[in-house]
Design a protein around this motif. Structure first.
Motif, short mmCIF file in Angstrom:
data_model
loop_
_atom_site.label_atom_id
_atom_site.label_comp_id
_atom_site.label_asym_id
_atom_site.label_seq_id
_atom_site.Cartn_x
_atom_site.Cartn_y
_atom_site.Cartn_z
N MET A 1 0.81 -1.20 0.00
CA MET A 1 0.00 0.00 0.00
C MET A 1 0.86 1.26 0.00
SD MET A 1 -3.26 1.05 2.06
CE MET A 1 -3.74 2.72 2.26
N ILE A 2 2.00 1.22 0.62
CA ILE A 2 2.84 2.41 0.69
C ILE A 2 3.21 2.89 -0.72
CG2 ILE A 2 5.08 3.30 1.48
CD1 ILE A 2 3.01 2.91 3.70
N SER A 3 3.39 1.99 -1.66
CA SER A 3 3.76 2.40 -3.02
C SER A 3 2.62 3.16 -3.70
CB SER A 3 4.15 1.18 -3.84
OG SER A 3 3.05 0.32 -3.99
N ASN A 4 1.43 3.13 -3.13
CA ASN A 4 0.30 3.87 -3.68
C ASN A 4 0.26 5.31 -3.20
OD1 ASN A 4 -0.68 1.71 -5.15
ND2 ASN A 4 -1.96 0.99 -3.49
N LEU A 5 1.20 5.70 -2.37
CA LEU A 5 1.25 7.06 -1.86
C LEU A 5 2.24 7.87 -2.69
CD1 LEU A 5 1.29 6.33 1.98
CD2 LEU A 5 -0.67 6.75 0.49
N MET A 6 1.84 9.10 -3.02
CA MET A 6 2.67 9.95 -3.87
C MET A 6 2.90 11.30 -3.21
SD MET A 6 0.70 9.20 -7.47
CE MET A 6 1.92 9.98 -8.52
N THR A 7 4.11 11.80 -3.34
CA THR A 7 4.43 13.14 -2.85
C THR A 7 3.95 14.17 -3.86
OG1 THR A 7 6.57 13.19 -3.95
CG2 THR A 7 6.50 12.29 -1.69
N LYS A 8 3.98 15.44 -3.46
CA LYS A 8 3.56 16.51 -4.36
C LYS A 8 4.43 16.52 -5.62
CE LYS A 8 4.20 20.71 -2.97
NZ LYS A 8 4.10 22.04 -2.37
N LYS A 9 5.70 16.27 -5.47
CA LYS A 9 6.61 16.23 -6.61
C LYS A 9 6.23 15.10 -7.58
CE LYS A 9 11.52 16.68 -7.39
NZ LYS A 9 12.82 16.71 -6.73
N GLU A 10 5.90 13.93 -7.03
CA GLU A 10 5.50 12.80 -7.87
C GLU A 10 4.17 13.07 -8.56
OE1 GLU A 10 7.57 9.11 -5.44
OE2 GLU A 10 5.65 9.91 -4.73
N VAL A 11 3.24 13.70 -7.85
CA VAL A 11 1.94 14.04 -8.43
C VAL A 11 2.14 15.04 -9.57
CG1 VAL A 11 -0.30 15.14 -8.00
CG2 VAL A 11 0.64 13.55 -6.34
N ALA A 12 3.00 16.01 -9.37
CA ALA A 12 3.27 17.00 -10.41
C ALA A 12 3.82 16.32 -11.67
CB ALA A 12 4.26 18.05 -9.90
N ARG A 13 4.74 15.39 -11.48
CA ARG A 13 5.28 14.65 -12.62
C ARG A 13 4.19 13.81 -13.29
NH1 ARG A 13 9.72 11.52 -10.30
NH2 ARG A 13 10.04 13.18 -8.84
N TYR A 14 3.37 13.15 -12.47
CA TYR A 14 2.30 12.28 -12.97
C TYR A 14 1.28 13.06 -13.79
CZ TYR A 14 -1.55 8.88 -12.70
OH TYR A 14 -2.57 8.02 -12.99
N LEU A 15 0.93 14.27 -13.34
CA LEU A 15 -0.06 15.08 -14.02
C LEU A 15 0.56 16.06 -15.02
CD1 LEU A 15 -2.45 15.92 -11.03
CD2 LEU A 15 -2.72 14.14 -12.79
N ASN A 16 1.88 16.05 -15.11
CA ASN A 16 2.61 16.91 -16.05
C ASN A 16 2.30 18.39 -15.81
OD1 ASN A 16 4.44 17.37 -18.11
ND2 ASN A 16 2.86 17.32 -19.69
N MET A 17 2.47 18.82 -14.56
CA MET A 17 2.25 20.22 -14.20
C MET A 17 3.19 20.58 -13.06
SD MET A 17 -1.42 20.00 -12.14
CE MET A 17 -2.31 19.50 -13.58
N SER A 18 3.22 21.83 -12.72
CA SER A 18 4.11 22.28 -11.65
C SER A 18 3.57 21.88 -10.28
CB SER A 18 4.27 23.80 -11.70
OG SER A 18 3.06 24.43 -11.34
N GLU A 19 4.47 21.89 -9.30
CA GLU A 19 4.06 21.57 -7.93
C GLU A 19 3.09 22.62 -7.40
OE1 GLU A 19 7.21 20.46 -5.21
OE2 GLU A 19 8.41 19.74 -6.91
N SER A 20 3.28 23.88 -7.77
CA SER A 20 2.36 24.92 -7.31
C SER A 20 0.97 24.72 -7.91
CB SER A 20 2.90 26.31 -7.62
OG SER A 20 3.10 26.47 -9.01
N SER A 21 0.90 24.23 -9.15
CA SER A 21 -0.40 23.93 -9.76
C SER A 21 -1.09 22.78 -9.04
CB SER A 21 -0.24 23.60 -11.24
OG SER A 21 0.17 24.73 -11.96
N VAL A 22 -0.32 21.78 -8.66
CA VAL A 22 -0.89 20.65 -7.91
C VAL A 22 -1.50 21.17 -6.61
CG1 VAL A 22 -0.31 18.55 -6.61
CG2 VAL A 22 0.62 18.90 -8.91
#
Length: 64
Positions: A1-22
């Motif tokens: 389950m831990i691998s299902n957790l994402m940091t803001k940086k990972e989410v930004a990469r995943y959604l192809n946007m900046s961390e501030s946009s996330v």
């Protein structure tokens, strides 16, 4: 389950946007909100983000 957790940086990469946009989209509840797993660790659930993407795919086309 831990691998299902994402940091803001990972989410930004995943959604192809900046961390501030996330942060801005989560704060305005456009994307799923993060949660704290400790006092200094905020994460997103990968499954919730994948559901968000699938829902967005249903409304394909240009924004009106």
């Amino acid at each position: 389950m831990i691998s299902n957790l994402m940091t803001k940086k990972e989410v930004a990469r995943y959604l192809n946007m900046s961390e501030s946009s996330v942060y801005r989209l989560a704060k305005s509840k456009v994307i799923p909100e993060p949660f704290a797993i400790s006092a200094n660790r905020i994460v997103w659930d990968r499954g919730e983000l994948e559901q968000y993407i699938e829902k967005k795919k249903e409304n394909r086309g240009f924004l009106k």
